[in-house]
Design an enzyme around this catalytic site. Structure first.
Site, PDB file in Angstrom:
ATOM      1  N   LYS A 191     -24.496 -70.699  72.287  1.00  0.00           N
ATOM      2  CA  LYS A 191     -23.161 -70.208  72.653  1.00  0.00           C
ATOM      3  C   LYS A 191     -22.102 -70.847  71.749  1.00  0.00           C
ATOM      4  O   LYS A 191     -21.167 -71.500  72.208  1.00  0.00           O
ATOM      5  CB  LYS A 191     -22.882 -70.506  74.127  1.00  0.00           C
ATOM      6  CG  LYS A 191     -23.122 -69.286  75.030  1.00  0.00           C
ATOM      7  CD  LYS A 191     -22.902 -69.626  76.485  1.00  0.00           C
ATOM      8  CE  LYS A 191     -22.127 -68.553  77.215  1.00  0.00           C
ATOM      9  NZ  LYS A 191     -22.774 -67.244  77.256  1.00  0.00           N
ATOM     10  N   GLU A 197     -28.554 -57.419  72.235  1.00  0.00           N
ATOM     11  CA  GLU A 197     -27.853 -57.648  73.495  1.00  0.00           C
ATOM     12  C   GLU A 197     -26.452 -57.062  73.385  1.00  0.00           C
ATOM     13  O   GLU A 197     -26.089 -56.517  72.340  1.00  0.00           O
ATOM     14  CB  GLU A 197     -27.792 -59.135  73.829  1.00  0.00           C
ATOM     15  CG  GLU A 197     -27.072 -59.981  72.783  1.00  0.00           C
ATOM     16  CD  GLU A 197     -27.002 -61.446  73.186  1.00  0.00           C
ATOM     17  OE1 GLU A 197     -26.827 -61.740  74.376  1.00  0.00           O
ATOM     18  OE2 GLU A 197     -27.098 -62.300  72.289  1.00  0.00           O
ATOM     19  N   ARG A 246     -28.817 -76.134  77.881  1.00  0.00           N
ATOM     20  CA  ARG A 246     -28.470 -75.172  76.830  1.00  0.00           C
ATOM     21  C   ARG A 246     -27.348 -75.722  75.951  1.00  0.00           C
ATOM     22  O   ARG A 246     -27.345 -75.543  74.727  1.00  0.00           O
ATOM     23  CB  ARG A 246     -28.081 -73.822  77.456  1.00  0.00           C
ATOM     24  CG  ARG A 246     -27.909 -72.729  76.411  1.00  0.00           C
ATOM     25  CD  ARG A 246     -27.828 -71.354  77.040  1.00  0.00           C
ATOM     26  NE  ARG A 246     -26.624 -71.203  77.855  1.00  0.00           N
ATOM     27  CZ  ARG A 246     -26.391 -70.141  78.625  1.00  0.00           C
ATOM     28  NH1 ARG A 246     -27.276 -69.163  78.706  1.00  0.00           N
ATOM     29  NH2 ARG A 246     -25.289 -70.061  79.314  1.00  0.00           N
TER      30      ARG A 246
HETATM   31  C1  LIG Z   1     -23.308 -66.236  77.850  1.00  0.00           C
HETATM   32  C2  LIG Z   1     -23.972 -65.089  77.189  1.00  0.00           C
HETATM   33  C3  LIG Z   1     -24.992 -64.363  77.827  1.00  0.00           C
HETATM   34  C4  LIG Z   1     -25.403 -64.583  79.253  1.00  0.00           C
HETATM   35  O1  LIG Z   1     -25.901 -65.850  79.542  1.00  0.00           O
HETATM   36  P1  LIG Z   1     -25.901 -66.373  81.042  1.00  0.00           P
HETATM   37  O2  LIG Z   1     -26.502 -67.721  80.960  1.00  0.00           O
HETATM   38  O3  LIG Z   1     -26.723 -65.441  81.833  1.00  0.00           O
HETATM   39  O4  LIG Z   1     -24.494 -66.390  81.484  1.00  0.00           O
HETATM   40  C5  LIG Z   1     -25.618 -63.369  77.089  1.00  0.00           C
HETATM   41  N1  LIG Z   1     -25.246 -63.081  75.833  1.00  0.00           N
HETATM   42  C6  LIG Z   1     -24.255 -63.743  75.206  1.00  0.00           C
HETATM   43  C7  LIG Z   1     -23.904 -63.369  73.822  1.00  0.00           C
HETATM   44  C8  LIG Z   1     -23.585 -64.764  75.870  1.00  0.00           C
HETATM   45  O5  LIG Z   1     -22.595 -65.402  75.246  1.00  0.00           O
END
Ligand SMILES: *Cc1c(COP(=O)(O)O)cnc(C)c1O
Length: 385
Positions: A224, A260, A122
Site C-alpha cells: 500500500k 484489481e 502488511r
Molecule cells: C487497500 C486496497 C485493497 C483492499 O485491501 P483490504 O485489506 O481488504 O482493505 C485492494 N486493492 C488496493 C489497491 C488497495 O489499496
C-alpha cells in the site's frame, strides 16, 4: 471527568483548524488522558448522511523514529496539520505507505476491531519494500486502539457505518539526493464513514482500463505504497466522468488478465466456483479478500487464486469487489472495449446481483462477524476497552 469533557469540547474545536504548536502539546496531552466520554455520547454528526468523505475525529496518534530505527514515545494529539520539511522524503520521493482498517460499534456498545494484526504485518512488509523502518505489530495495534478509544464518540451507531482508521508511515526527515529519509513518522487518524461508492450499496459498473496500468512486475503494486494511487487518478476520473464507478485494471504485460480495481480486489463467480487473481506482487493482498476466500470455502464454494483472463468475465454469473473501505460490493456490469481484439466494439456484460447472490451471502457473513452479530469462531474480532 465532566469538567474535563467540557473543557475539551471548548478547547479542541478551534485547534483543529489551526496548525499544531509544541506549546499546546503538553497541555492537551494531559487533557487527552482525562478525556473519558460517557459511553452513550456521540459526536455531532448526521449519521444518515455519512459517505466516505473526511470527517476528522478529535485525535490522531503520532510516533517518530530516528536513525536507530526504533519507534518510541507515541502519543495522541488533537487532529491537525503536521509540519514537514520541504525536502522530506515523502514529499520529494514518495516514501510513504498507508493502511486502512475499521472499528465497529456493536449493539451492546462494545467496540470491535477486525484483524488489526493483519494490517500491522502488511505495513511491516510494505515498509521493507520502501526501505522504511516500521512500528512493531504491538506498537501498531496499540496505536489503533488508542486512536479508536480516544475518538469513541465518532464511531457511528450500529448499522450506520464505522470509524475508518488510517495509519500512515512516512519518510518525514529531510533528504536531497535520492535516498531513504533520515527520520520517519507513523500517524494514525480516523474518520467516521459509511458507503465508499456514491452508488451506496447498489451494484457497481466497472470499466476495463486498457491504456493505463496500475502496477508492473517488480514494482510496488503489492504494497500500500502512496505512490500507487496518484497514477490511477486519471483513469479513475475518466471512468467516473463516463458514469462508471471504478476501473478494472489488466496486467501490464499481456493486457489480458484481471488485476484489481483502484482500491479493491476482484472476484468472479461461476456456479460453485469463485476465482480471484493470484497475488504475485502487482495486486494488493487485501485482508477482506483473504477473509472472503476463507468464508467462501467454509460455505462450500471452490475458491481459486489464479490468472483470470478478462474474457472469463463474459461467462461469469457474478462479479464482486472486496476491500476494507468498500466491503463486499456487487458488480452489476463490466464494460470492455477490446483493443486486443482489434475491434472498436464495446461490450458490456451484466451480472446477477441482489437477493440470493453469492456476493450477498458472503457480504452478510463478513459484516455479521465484523459487527459482532455472528459469533466469531475464527479469532478475527478484537474487542477493545
Ligand atoms: C487497500 C486496497 C485493497 C483492499 O485491501 P483490504 O485489506 O481488504 O482493505 C485492494 N486493492 C488496493 C489497491 C488497495 O489499496
Amino acid at each position: 471527568m465532566i469538567r474535563a469533557i467540557s473543557y475539551l469540547q471548548s478547547s479542541l474545536r478551534p485547534l483543529r483548524s489551526r496548525s499544531y504548536t509544541a506549546q499546546a502539546s503538553s497541555a492537551l496531552r494531559e487533557e487527552v488522558k482525562l478525556s473519558v466520554y460517557r459511553d452513550d455520547e456521540y459526536a455531532d454528526v448526521d449519521w444518515d448522511k455519512l459517505g466516505f468523505g473526511l470527517t476528522p475525529a478529535d485525535y490522531m496518534y503520532e510516533m517518530k523514529c530516528s536513525k536507530d530505527g526504533e519507534f518510541r514515545e507515541g502519543e495522541l494529539r488533537p487532529f491537525g496539520n503536521i509540519q514537514l520539511s520541504p525536502s522530506s522524503g515523502v514529499l520529494n520521493y514518495g516514501q510513504g505507505i498507508y493502511e486502512g482498517t475499521k472499528a465497529y460499534r456493536k449493539e451492546d456498545g462494545k467496540i470491535l476491531l477486525f484483524r488489526p494484526e493483519q494490517n500491522a504485518t502488511r505495513l511491516k512488509h510494505g515498509a521493507e519494500r520502501m526501505l522504511m523502518p516500521s512500528p512493531s505489530v504491538d506498537q501498531f495495534i496499540d496505536a489503533i486502539k488508542q486512536t479508536v478509544l480516544a475518538n469513541k464518540r465518532w464511531i457511528p451507531p450500529p448499522g450506520k457505518g464505522s470509524l475508518y482508521v488510517r495509519p500512515l508511515l512516512i519518510g518525514s526527515g529531510p533528504i536531497l539526493g535520492l535516498g531513504a529519509a533520515p527520520e520517519y513518522t507513523f500517524l494514525v487518524y480516523a474518520s467516521p464513514v459509511r458507503n465508499y461508492f456514491k452508488e451506496g450499496t447498489a451494484a457497481l459498473n466497472l470499466y476495463v482500463e486498457e491504456e493505463y496500468v496500475r502496477a508492473a512486475p517488480g514494482g510496488a503494486g503489492g504494497v500500500k505504497s502512496i505512490t500507487n494511487y496518484a497514477p490511477v487518478l486519471k483513469a479513475l476520473t475518466r471512468a467516473k466522468d463516463r458514469g462508471f464507478s471504478d476501473v478494472l485494471y489488466l496486467d501490464s504485460i499481456y493486457k489480458k488478465y484481471l488485476e484489481e480495481a483502484s482500491s479493491c480486489n476482484i472476484f468472479i463467480v461461476k456456479g460453485k466456483k469463485i476465482s480471484t487473481p493470484a497475488t504475485k506482487g502487482t495486486i494488493l493482498k487485501g485482508i477482506t479478500r483473504k477473509s472472503v476466500m476463507e468464508i467462501a470455502t467454509d460455505q462450500g464454494y471452490q475458491v481459486e487464486e489464479r490468472a483470470v483472463p478478462v474474457d472469463e468475465l463474459m461467462e461469469a454469473d457474478e462479479v464482486f469487489c472486496t476491500g476494507t473501505a468498500v466491503g463486499v460490493a456487487p458488480v452489476g456490469s463490466v464494460t470492455y472495449q477490446s483493443q486486443r481484439l482489434q475491434t472498436s466494439e464495446i461490450c458490456r456484460k451484466e451480472f446477477k446481483t441482489g437477493n440470493d447472490s453469492v456476493c450477498e451471502e458472503l457480504q452478510k457473513i463478513l459484516v455479521s462477524i465484523q459487527t459482532g452479530f455472528m459469533e466469531d469462531k475464527k479469532g478475527w474480532v478484537t474487542e477493545i476497552h
